[in-house]
Design an enzyme around this catalytic site. Sequence first.
Site, short mmCIF file in Angstrom:
data_model
loop_
_atom_site.label_atom_id
_atom_site.label_comp_id
_atom_site.label_asym_id
_atom_site.label_seq_id
_atom_site.Cartn_x
_atom_site.Cartn_y
_atom_site.Cartn_z
CE1 TYR A 50 13.03 -14.83 18.50
CE2 TYR A 50 12.12 -15.66 16.45
CZ TYR A 50 13.21 -15.42 17.26
OH TYR A 50 14.47 -15.76 16.84
CG HIS A 109 16.13 -18.80 21.79
ND1 HIS A 109 14.88 -18.24 21.72
CD2 HIS A 109 16.89 -18.04 20.97
CE1 HIS A 109 14.89 -17.21 20.90
NE2 HIS A 109 16.09 -17.06 20.44
#
Length: 280
Positions: A50, A109
């Site tokens: 992010y 992830h």
Amino acid sequence: MIDFHGVKIPAIGMGTWHMGSDPGLYDQQKATLQYGLHHGATVIDTAEQYGSGDSEKIVGDAMKGFPRQKIFLISKFLPYHATKHAMADALDRSLERLGTDYLDLYLYHWPGGTPLAEVVNNMEAMKKSGKIRHWGVSNFDLSDMKELLSVPGGHDVMANEDLYNIGSRGLDYEVLPWQRKHGIPLIAYAPVDQADTRGNGIIKNTTLEKVASEHHANAFQIMLAWVVRDDHTLAIPQTDSQKHMQENIDAAKIKLTDDDLKALDKAFPKPTHKQLLDII
């Protein structure tokens, strides 16, 4: 509160995608995260991806002065960091950005090229080091979850994080029933379908509006209450607004009735066949 493998956490926490990179929004976003922490949203979900670490940095900034032991902190590593040394380095960088010496939950992830047995072994090593308390996965479909549980140590997975909301119910066909059978909680990302702009078409659904009115709530709160209805799901909505943060926190108190759930199921039907895993 929900039980996450013996750890009690609030059912609605805070997502941080798109946070920390815009200097013009930084102070507002930081203040919103701090508001959440001080009003019970003590689960924070972030990732090294992010903003190339910006989200972890703003989370670390927001956590300063708040008791670390009262926060359930989640971050994620990228698939190309799944090998032993790359994972150790990625974890250290995340911890440095977050200003902490451990994560409560570290997530893979999405599935990559490293064999799952090796990934699990590496995550177990990180757990033994004390730098993570638990590990889990993200964006795993049923075939991925079955493969995970087939490798040594795979049953120690704490949770799987997938996209899930009332308008995107693909998990209800087989992934969620399977996870419930195996006692693996779900972390639901995009639980209001990226709707923090408050312009999402789903909220105009008349059934959703009716249920919201009956609970003196808004449609977004009903969407969140629906996601966490089974007491085994953690929702992580993202918002830059303290007002919306409080609404998210309050949504955890809404108990949908059987009639509510039947009406919502009719308006937003369960899938009747296997669907591709939704990913954003």
